[in-house]
Design a protein around this motif. Structure first.
Motif, PDB file in Angstrom:
ATOM      1  N   VAL A  39      -7.201  21.703 -31.199  1.00  0.00           N
ATOM      2  CA  VAL A  39      -8.217  21.500 -32.230  1.00  0.00           C
ATOM      3  C   VAL A  39      -9.435  20.788 -31.648  1.00  0.00           C
ATOM      4  O   VAL A  39     -10.589  21.152 -31.930  1.00  0.00           O
ATOM      5  CB  VAL A  39      -7.623  20.702 -33.416  1.00  0.00           C
ATOM      6  N   THR A  40      -9.191  19.776 -30.828  1.00  0.00           N
ATOM      7  CA  THR A  40     -10.303  19.042 -30.208  1.00  0.00           C
ATOM      8  C   THR A  40     -11.118  19.952 -29.299  1.00  0.00           C
ATOM      9  O   THR A  40     -12.362  19.906 -29.299  1.00  0.00           O
ATOM     10  CB  THR A  40      -9.758  17.843 -29.408  1.00  0.00           C
ATOM     11  N   ALA A  64      -7.337  16.627 -40.605  1.00  0.00           N
ATOM     12  CA  ALA A  64      -6.618  16.661 -41.880  1.00  0.00           C
ATOM     13  C   ALA A  64      -5.916  18.006 -42.059  1.00  0.00           C
ATOM     14  O   ALA A  64      -4.759  18.061 -42.513  1.00  0.00           O
ATOM     15  CB  ALA A  64      -7.582  16.406 -43.036  1.00  0.00           C
ATOM     16  N   ALA A  65      -6.597  19.085 -41.722  1.00  0.00           N
ATOM     17  CA  ALA A  65      -5.983  20.408 -41.829  1.00  0.00           C
ATOM     18  C   ALA A  65      -4.778  20.524 -40.893  1.00  0.00           C
ATOM     19  O   ALA A  65      -3.747  21.115 -41.247  1.00  0.00           O
ATOM     20  CB  ALA A  65      -7.012  21.488 -41.505  1.00  0.00           C
ATOM     21  N   LEU A  66      -4.896  19.942 -39.695  1.00  0.00           N
ATOM     22  CA  LEU A  66      -3.785  19.962 -38.755  1.00  0.00           C
ATOM     23  C   LEU A  66      -2.608  19.143 -39.301  1.00  0.00           C
ATOM     24  O   LEU A  66      -1.446  19.563 -39.200  1.00  0.00           O
ATOM     25  CB  LEU A  66      -4.232  19.407 -37.406  1.00  0.00           C
ATOM     26  N   ALA A  67      -2.900  17.968 -39.894  1.00  0.00           N
ATOM     27  CA  ALA A  67      -1.834  17.149 -40.488  1.00  0.00           C
ATOM     28  C   ALA A  67      -1.152  17.899 -41.621  1.00  0.00           C
ATOM     29  O   ALA A  67       0.070  17.817 -41.788  1.00  0.00           O
ATOM     30  CB  ALA A  67      -2.415  15.826 -40.994  1.00  0.00           C
ATOM     31  N   MET A  68      -1.934  18.656 -42.398  1.00  0.00           N
ATOM     32  CA  MET A  68      -1.354  19.422 -43.498  1.00  0.00           C
ATOM     33  C   MET A  68      -0.407  20.497 -42.966  1.00  0.00           C
ATOM     34  O   MET A  68       0.697  20.702 -43.496  1.00  0.00           O
ATOM     35  CB  MET A  68      -2.455  20.056 -44.341  1.00  0.00           C
ATOM     36  N   ALA A  69      -0.809  21.170 -41.904  1.00  0.00           N
ATOM     37  CA  ALA A  69       0.060  22.187 -41.312  1.00  0.00           C
ATOM     38  C   ALA A  69       1.338  21.550 -40.754  1.00  0.00           C
ATOM     39  O   ALA A  69       2.447  22.088 -40.918  1.00  0.00           O
ATOM     40  CB  ALA A  69      -0.687  22.923 -40.196  1.00  0.00           C
ATOM     41  N   PHE A  70       1.202  20.385 -40.127  1.00  0.00           N
ATOM     42  CA  PHE A  70       2.364  19.698 -39.574  1.00  0.00           C
ATOM     43  C   PHE A  70       3.304  19.234 -40.684  1.00  0.00           C
ATOM     44  O   PHE A  70       4.522  19.249 -40.521  1.00  0.00           O
ATOM     45  CB  PHE A  70       1.904  18.509 -38.730  1.00  0.00           C
ATOM     46  N   GLN A  71       2.727  18.842 -41.831  1.00  0.00           N
ATOM     47  CA  GLN A  71       3.549  18.477 -42.974  1.00  0.00           C
ATOM     48  C   GLN A  71       4.504  19.604 -43.363  1.00  0.00           C
ATOM     49  O   GLN A  71       5.670  19.370 -43.687  1.00  0.00           O
ATOM     50  CB  GLN A  71       2.652  18.153 -44.183  1.00  0.00           C
ATOM     51  N   PHE A  72       3.989  20.818 -43.341  1.00  0.00           N
ATOM     52  CA  PHE A  72       4.815  21.952 -43.752  1.00  0.00           C
ATOM     53  C   PHE A  72       5.936  22.214 -42.750  1.00  0.00           C
ATOM     54  O   PHE A  72       7.031  22.626 -43.132  1.00  0.00           O
ATOM     55  CB  PHE A  72       3.944  23.189 -43.965  1.00  0.00           C
ATOM     56  N   VAL A  73       5.676  21.973 -41.482  1.00  0.00           N
ATOM     57  CA  VAL A  73       6.747  22.116 -40.491  1.00  0.00           C
ATOM     58  C   VAL A  73       7.834  21.073 -40.743  1.00  0.00           C
ATOM     59  O   VAL A  73       9.037  21.359 -40.661  1.00  0.00           O
ATOM     60  CB  VAL A  73       6.186  21.996 -39.068  1.00  0.00           C
ATOM     61  N   LEU A  74       7.420  19.838 -41.095  1.00  0.00           N
ATOM     62  CA  LEU A  74       8.385  18.761 -41.317  1.00  0.00           C
ATOM     63  C   LEU A  74       9.255  19.000 -42.553  1.00  0.00           C
ATOM     64  O   LEU A  74      10.426  18.608 -42.572  1.00  0.00           O
ATOM     65  CB  LEU A  74       7.648  17.426 -41.456  1.00  0.00           C
ATOM     66  N   ILE A  75       8.695  19.611 -43.595  1.00  0.00           N
ATOM     67  CA  ILE A  75       9.470  19.814 -44.817  1.00  0.00           C
ATOM     68  C   ILE A  75      10.183  21.163 -44.847  1.00  0.00           C
ATOM     69  O   ILE A  75      10.874  21.480 -45.806  1.00  0.00           O
ATOM     70  CB  ILE A  75       8.588  19.690 -46.077  1.00  0.00           C
ATOM     71  N   GLY A 190     -16.056  26.581 -43.000  1.00  0.00           N
ATOM     72  CA  GLY A 190     -15.740  26.096 -41.659  1.00  0.00           C
ATOM     73  C   GLY A 190     -16.481  26.861 -40.583  1.00  0.00           C
ATOM     74  O   GLY A 190     -16.689  28.064 -40.684  1.00  0.00           O
ATOM     75  N   SER A 191     -16.863  26.146 -39.553  1.00  0.00           N
ATOM     76  CA  SER A 191     -17.585  26.787 -38.449  1.00  0.00           C
ATOM     77  C   SER A 191     -16.810  26.737 -37.139  1.00  0.00           C
ATOM     78  O   SER A 191     -17.004  27.572 -36.262  1.00  0.00           O
ATOM     79  CB  SER A 191     -18.943  26.100 -38.250  1.00  0.00           C
ATOM     80  N   THR A 192     -15.897  25.769 -37.029  1.00  0.00           N
ATOM     81  CA  THR A 192     -15.185  25.587 -35.758  1.00  0.00           C
ATOM     82  C   THR A 192     -14.332  26.789 -35.398  1.00  0.00           C
ATOM     83  O   THR A 192     -14.287  27.202 -34.236  1.00  0.00           O
ATOM     84  CB  THR A 192     -14.306  24.322 -35.836  1.00  0.00           C
ATOM     85  N   TRP A 203      -6.225  29.507 -35.263  1.00  0.00           N
ATOM     86  CA  TRP A 203      -6.141  28.946 -36.601  1.00  0.00           C
ATOM     87  C   TRP A 203      -5.204  29.762 -37.490  1.00  0.00           C
ATOM     88  O   TRP A 203      -4.361  29.203 -38.203  1.00  0.00           O
ATOM     89  CB  TRP A 203      -7.526  28.870 -37.210  1.00  0.00           C
ATOM     90  N   TRP A 204      -5.319  31.081 -37.436  1.00  0.00           N
ATOM     91  CA  TRP A 204      -4.417  31.929 -38.216  1.00  0.00           C
ATOM     92  C   TRP A 204      -2.983  31.811 -37.712  1.00  0.00           C
ATOM     93  O   TRP A 204      -2.028  31.816 -38.493  1.00  0.00           O
ATOM     94  CB  TRP A 204      -4.890  33.377 -38.183  1.00  0.00           C
ATOM     95  N   GLY A 205      -2.821  31.701 -36.403  1.00  0.00           N
ATOM     96  CA  GLY A 205      -1.479  31.548 -35.848  1.00  0.00           C
ATOM     97  C   GLY A 205      -0.827  30.238 -36.268  1.00  0.00           C
ATOM     98  O   GLY A 205       0.372  30.201 -36.595  1.00  0.00           O
TER      99      GLY A 205
END
Length: 454
Positions: A39-40, A64-75, A190-192, A203-205
């Motif tokens: 991401v960086t 924040a978007a990365l943390a949200m994706a990681f949340q889903f892996v954890l749950i 988003g532009s990144t 990002w899609w992956g």
């Protein structure tokens, strides 16, 4: 009573440095670290702009978007991670990642608003309203942020204690709505991750993996297993006035990858219980013919189990938990149980080899659930069984009943054993403190804080 033969390799002692827990934890850290780097990198490649506040807003939004994706892996309750780390540890990480997500989202909203307000020379509130009403996707992001704040508030300890499990669980379903809204916001403004094919593919992956993990772990695998095994109640056996054991049968139960010490989330499909999922440990080692849970009437869910009828269909999610012999590092073992926390301990006792000492802590001898079975197993296996009864306020001559002096008095070689602890949170915490004072190596201590909510 008959005991089962332990499948080959199930009591294999693990080397501490290469334990399954260490491998899984390292894998999760590496996964998160690699994605932070990715991401960086894509952020720096997309350009910085001239306004520092907007820059901070963009980068906090991405994290924040990365943390949200990681949340889903954890749950997602992926079996490979769950068996190695346990739901307790994954839930703790989920909790802290959730609060990280909340604060980075708030920072994203504040920095972006202040940055554009600075460029437009507008008051921050006016700028916020203008962004929400004129820029595509921003209003959806605001709604997502509100939902995340509500979920975060419901997860705070003071709120969680006052909320029924079903209510708390229902509120968390709004996280899926928040993800959809936030993701469409990222696509719209988003532009990144639209600047290069590689960034877009990444990002899609990332989100395909995160949401796919949830789809498989939380929905696909439980639905498939229950369709395959067709679980039903075979017997309801009162163990005491307020304790009942339920035997579950079905098809091909030997193919369910359950182990002694694990638990399931059980739903009994009656008109008044189908929506209630209660966690109960297996109280006997799986034998390929039936599964058994034993519950004490502590809460509304467990109190009504005595009325479940034979033949009732059962929907079970699991098995879950890392409280198994898979994590042993020593040949000999100590099992410490408190109250109804004896259920996974009793199941483990069937499976463990080597010399075993059991400490069973209850307030009153009459509260000792499954005691006859424990005595029979102890006699058959040469296990040392101590029933430790009495109020916690009444110490022994060596101090508290499960204090360090009492433990070392009963088990002088405790530092050379694995220790499995399961009971109410207060008891478990006290035992963990005693083991730390006794300098029992951390990798030899395995704990599960038994839910008393029922």
């Amino acid at each position: 009573m008959t005991t089962v033969q332990t499948p080959p390799g199930r009591t294999q002692v693990q080397a501490a440095g290469t334990s399954p827990k260490t491998v899984a934890r390292t894998g999760l850290y590496a996964l998160m670290g690699a994605n932070v780097v990715a991401v960086t990198y894509f952020f720096t490649e997309s350009g910085f702009g001239t306004n520092a506040l907007i820059l901070l807003g963009r980068v906090t939004g991405l994290y924040a978007a990365l943390a949200m994706a990681f949340q889903f892996v954890l749950i997602a309750r992926l079996p490979w991670f769950d068996r190695r780390l346990g739901m307790d540890r994954l839930t703790t990480w989920h909790r802290w990642t959730g609060f990280t997500l909340l604060w980075t989202l708030l920072a994203h909203a504040v920095f972006i608003t202040l940055g554009y307000a600075q460029l437009a020379d507008l008051p921050p509130v006016d700028q916020f309203v203008e962004l929400a009403t004129t820029v595509e996707g921003v209003l959806r992001a605001v709604v997502a942020l509100v939902l995340i704040i509500v979920i975060g508030g419901a997860s705070a300890r003071f709120a969680r204690r006052r909320m029924a499990y079903e209510t708390w669980h229902f509120i968390h379903f709004y996280a899926y709505v928040a993800v959809v809204l936030a993701f469409t916001h990222q696509i719209a403004v988003g532009s990144t991750f639209v600047g290069s094919p590689a960034a877009t593919a990444y990002w899609w992956g990332l989100w395909t993996f995160a949401l796919g993990s949830v789809a498989v772990g939380r929905f696909g695998l439980p639905l498939w297993r229950n369709w395959r095994h067709q679980l039903r109640v075979a017997a309801v056996v009162p163990e005491a006035d307020n304790v009942v054991s339920i035997y579950i049968t079905g098809k091909d139960l030997h193919k369910i990858p359950a182990r002694a010490g694990q638990f399931f989330l059980w739903r009994f499909l009656t008109k008044d219980r189908w929506y209630k999922a209660n966690p109960f440990s297996l109280s006997a080692a799986p034998d390929g013919r039936s599964l058994r849970l034993t519950a004490k009437a502590l809460g509304e869910g467990s109190a009504s189990l005595r009325g479940v009828r034979v033949g009732t269909r059962v929907f079970a999610e699991g098995p879950y938990g890392a409280f198994t012999s898979m994590h042993r590092t020593k040949t000999n073992t100590v099992l410490i149980a408190g109250g109804v926390g004896i259920t996974p301990i009793r199941a483990l006792l069937e499976e463990l080899r080597g010399h075993v000492v059991v400490l069973y802590r209850v307030s009153n001898p009459d509260d000792a659930v499954l005691m006859n079975e424990m005595r029979a197993l102890a006699h058959a296996r040469g296990v040392v069984l101590h029933l430790l009864a009495g109020p916690s306020s009444r110490p022994t001559p060596r101090g508290p009943i499960l204090g360090p002096h009492s433990i070392i008095g009963m088990i002088p070689d405790v530092r050379d054993r694995d220790v499995f602890v399961c009971g109410p949170p207060a008891m478990t915490n006290a035992v963990m403190d005693s083991l730390r004072e006794l300098k029992v190596p951390k990798q030899q201590v395995h704990a599960e804080r038994f839910s008393m909510a029922g």
